[in-house]
Design a protein around this motif. Structure first.
Motif: not given
Length: 275
Positions: A248-275
Motif C-alpha cells: 500500500k505504499c506509494l511506490g508499490s501503488i506506482a509500480y502496480q500502475k506501471l504494470t497496467a501501462e506496461f501491458f497496454i503498451r505491449e498490446k499496442k505493439y502487438f496489434l500493430k504487428g510490430e512484435i
C-alpha cells in the motif's frame, strides 16, 4: 533450489531495463515490475546481468547459492535449466549474477560474435521450451558488452530516468547506442517507455525535469512516475520487492500502475504487428 518443471512451447518477450547511469532505479524497476507481472499469472524470468547482483540479493538468492550464475550461462555450455532458480514469489524465477561478471568484457574480447552471444545462447537452449512469458534483463550501469548483448536480444527497452539535472544529458548517449544497435544487431528493438523515477512532487526540479522530458520525448515517456519512497528502499534488505514488502505504499501503488501501462503498451505493439 532449482526451478520446478514448467510447461513448454512459449516464446518469451525480452525486456532490457537499461541506463548507463547508476542509482536510477533499474534494479528496483526490474524487481517490482517483474513481480507484479508474475502476480498477473505470467511466467517471468529475471536475468541478472549486473556483477553487483542486487536483483539476486533482492530476491533472497545469497552469494553461496550462486554456484552457477549468469557468467556460466554466457561462458559455458551449461544448460539453462541448471542455472534458473526458484524464488519465494509464485511464477517468478531468476538466473542470478556473480562477481565473475566483472571480467566479462575481457573474457568476451577474443570471441567471435561476442555482441550477440546472449542471443545465440538462448537460441541454443531453445527458448520455446523454457516456458516464460517475459524475461526481464537487469543491465549493469554501463554501456558495456553485457548491455550490448542485452539490447541485441531484447524486444523492448525500458529506460528508468531519475528526475535530476543531468537526466537528459545522460539519455542522449544511450539513444545513440540504441540507434547503433538497431542498425547493426537488432532492427526490431523498440523503446517500450522511459520511466521517471525518484520523483518528488514537492521539488520544483522534479517538476521541471518531467516537463522537459515529456516535451522532448512525448509518448515515449510512461504516464506513470515512480516517487521517492522509503519502503521501496527498505525492501531489498528484507530480500523482497517493495510491492510485497508494503503493497500500500506509494511506490508499490506506482509500480502496480506501471504494470497496467506496461501491458497496454505491449498490446499496442502487438496489434500493430510490430512484435
Amino acid at each position: 533450489m532449482q526451478r520446478k518443471d514448467l510447461k513448454k512451447n512459449k516464446v518469451p518477450t525480452f525486456i532490457s531495463v537499461v541506463n548507463q547511469k547508476g542509482g536510477v532505479g533499474k534494479t528496483t524497476t526490474v524487481l517490482n515490475l517483474a513481480t507484479t507481472v508474475a502476480a498477473s499469472g505470467k511466467k517471468v524470468l529475471i536475468l541478472d546481468l549486473d556483477a553487483q547482483g542486487n536483483a539476486s540479493t533482492g530476491l533472497g538468492i545469497l552469494s553461496d547459492e550462486r554456484k552457477l550464475s549468469t557468467y556460466d550461462f554466457l561462458m559455458s555450455n551449461e544448460n539453462i535449466n541448471n542455472i534458473i532458480k526458484n524464488t519465494s514469489i509464485e511464477n517468478l524465477y531468476i538466473i542470478p549474477a556473480s562477481q565473475d561478471l566483472s571480467s566479462i568484457d575481457m573474457d568476451l574480447a577474443e570471441m567471435e560474435k561476442r555482441a550477440t552471444r546472449l542471443k545465440n545462447i538462448f537460441k541454443k537452449n531453445n527458448i520455446t521450451e523454457i516456458n516464460f512469458d517475459y524475461i526481464f534483463m537487469d543491465c549493469p550501469p554501463a554501456l558495456n558488452m553485457l548491455t550490448v548483448n542485452s539490447l541485441a536480444l531484447a524486444n523492448f527497452i525500458i529506460i528508468p530516468l531519475q528526475t535530476e539535472f543531468f537526466a537528459l544529458e545522460g539519455l542522449s548517449q544511450l539513444m545513440i547506442t540504441i540507434k547503433q544497435i538497431r542498425k547493426t544487431l537488432n532492427q526490431e528493438l523498440k523503446i517500450l517507455g522511459i520511466l521517471l523515477t525518484m520523483y518528488d512532487r514537492r521539488n520544483n526540479l522534479s517538476l521541471q525535469i518531467e516537463e522537459d522530458v515529456r516535451s522532448t520525448l512525448n509518448d515515449l515517456v510512461f504516464n506513470t512516475v515512480i516517487p521517492r519512497n522509503i519502503k521501496l528502499s527498505e525492501a531489498p534488505s528484507f530480500s523482497m520487492p517493495g510491492v510485497i514488502y508494503d503493497q500500500k505504499c506509494l511506490g508499490s501503488i506506482a509500480y502496480q500502475k506501471l504494470t497496467a501501462e506496461f501491458f497496454i503498451r505491449e498490446k499496442k505493439y502487438f496489434l500493430k504487428g510490430e512484435i
